[in-house]
Design an enzyme around this catalytic site. Structure first.
Site, PDB file in Angstrom:
ATOM      1  N   SER A  41      35.660  31.547  29.528  1.00  0.00           N
ATOM      2  CA  SER A  41      35.732  30.298  30.288  1.00  0.00           C
ATOM      3  C   SER A  41      35.122  30.474  31.594  1.00  0.00           C
ATOM      4  CB  SER A  41      37.127  29.769  30.365  1.00  0.00           C
ATOM      5  OG  SER A  41      38.063  30.743  31.248  1.00  0.00           O
ATOM      6  N   GLY A  43      32.039  33.192  34.087  1.00  0.00           N
ATOM      7  CA  GLY A  43      31.278  34.387  34.057  1.00  0.00           C
ATOM      8  C   GLY A  43      30.597  34.881  33.051  1.00  0.00           C
ATOM      9  N   TYR A 195      51.290  53.879  41.855  1.00  0.00           N
ATOM     10  CA  TYR A 195      50.297  52.687  41.160  1.00  0.00           C
ATOM     11  C   TYR A 195      49.007  52.738  42.214  1.00  0.00           C
ATOM     12  CZ  TYR A 195      47.976  48.351  40.031  1.00  0.00           C
ATOM     13  OH  TYR A 195      47.250  47.301  39.600  1.00  0.00           O
TER      14      TYR A 195
END
Length: 316
Positions: A41, A43, A195
């Site tokens: 949808s 790029g 993380y």
């Protein structure tokens, strides 16, 4: 532009950093082929879908936002009224959504020649998916692993009955070189305390390459007429860095001098998906529509096998 002057040198394939999707597929017919493109949808996904459709393929756009996908489809149809383009909903961060998409696709009875695992998120804040998996790993790897797993029988049947080579294309990134030191943190995938947004992104992109390599190994072992490859599309001007305001600002200003546009970014994907030069090539990594060497970890087949087993456990 400066970027074309700096990066216009052609590689062995005859294409370069500045080549576009239209240029690498010029004169190639995809008539009679069916392709699924995730993240189509916007790029490079949208440009990939457009290019394949213009070359005659029946393109199924697998998108999270159906209205956004329909806008892209309508632009393609305005450019090529006879193009075959469908839009189907797919949220790769949800295994339930992936299963629903695969079930609906299979129920339609369509063949499947090309699967382009393109969609992704980049360097986002820590979050867990609906299935309790770290969001970048869930979206970029697990969702595509499951999608491929569910559509593989259809691809095998198509390649066998049509005698046309099937192609699976995993859109990875040079960011795979910046994964965590151990490559894949199997025991700490969901550990927020360790993380790193960019480390987790690199981990997921490393997983894309390892997935393609293990698929290629299995296809060779089974004598299946399907190839699996991975690639770096280039650094693209997109909204992937929207969670990092300063980096994003530099990305969209100074970056315009050296970053690819969507047409250039989709070139390597379209090259690997359609070009005759890639026929029979499997388990390889591409950049700028040429063969390229990934990191040593990306070539570790023991790691690829461990990731495969780990991923099977996650989806079952």
């Amino acid at each position: 532009m400066m970027s074309s002057w700096l990066f216009g040198r052609r590689g062995p394939s005859g294409f370069s950093w500045s080549s576009t999707a239209d240029q690498v597929t010029e004169g190639i017919s995809a008539a009679g082929l069916t392709a699924v493109v995730t993240g189509a949808s916007s790029g490079i996904g949208a440009e990939t879908a457009r290019t394949l459709a213009l070359r005659g393929a029946h393109v199924v756009m697998a998108v999270r936002s159906v209205p956004a996908g329909e806008t892209v489809r309508d632009r393609v149809l305005a450019e090529a009224p006879g193009a075959k383009v469908d839009v189907m909903e797919l949220d790769l961060s949800s295994t339930a959504s992936v299963r629903a998409f695969a079930s609906q696709f299979i129920d339609r009875g369509l063949p499947l020649n090309i699967l382009i695992n393109n969609a992704g998120v980049m360097a986002i804040p820590f979050a867990l998916s609906k299935d309790g998996i770290e969001m970048q790993f869930a979206t970029n790897h697990v969702g595509h692993f499951l999608l491929t797993h569910l559509l593989l029988d259809t691809m095998k049947k198509t390649s066998r009955e049509s005698n046309v080579e099937g192609r699976i294309v995993n859109v990875s990134s040079e960011g795979h070189r910046f994964s965590y030191r151990e490559g894949i943190r199997f025991d700490k995938i969901n550990d927020e305390s360790v993380y790193s947004s960019f480390g987790a992104y690199g981990q997921s992109k490393l997983a894309n390459i390892l997935h393609a390599n293990e698929l290629a190994r299995r296809f060779k072992e089974e004598d299946v007429n399907i190839t699996a490859n991975s690639l770096h599309p280039g650094s693209i001007i997109t909204n992937l860095l929207r969670y990092h305001s300063i980096v994003d600002a530099l990305h969209r200003t100074i970056g315009k001098l050296v970053l690819k546009n969507a047409q250039q970014g989709a070139a390597t994907t379209c090259y690997v998906a359609l070009h005759p030069q890639v026929k029979g090539v499997s388990g390889k990594y591409f950049c700028d529509s040429n063969l390229y060497e990934p990191s040593d970890k990306a070539k570790d087949m023991a790691l690829a096998k461990r990731l495969w087993d780990f991923s099977i456990e996650l989806i079952t």
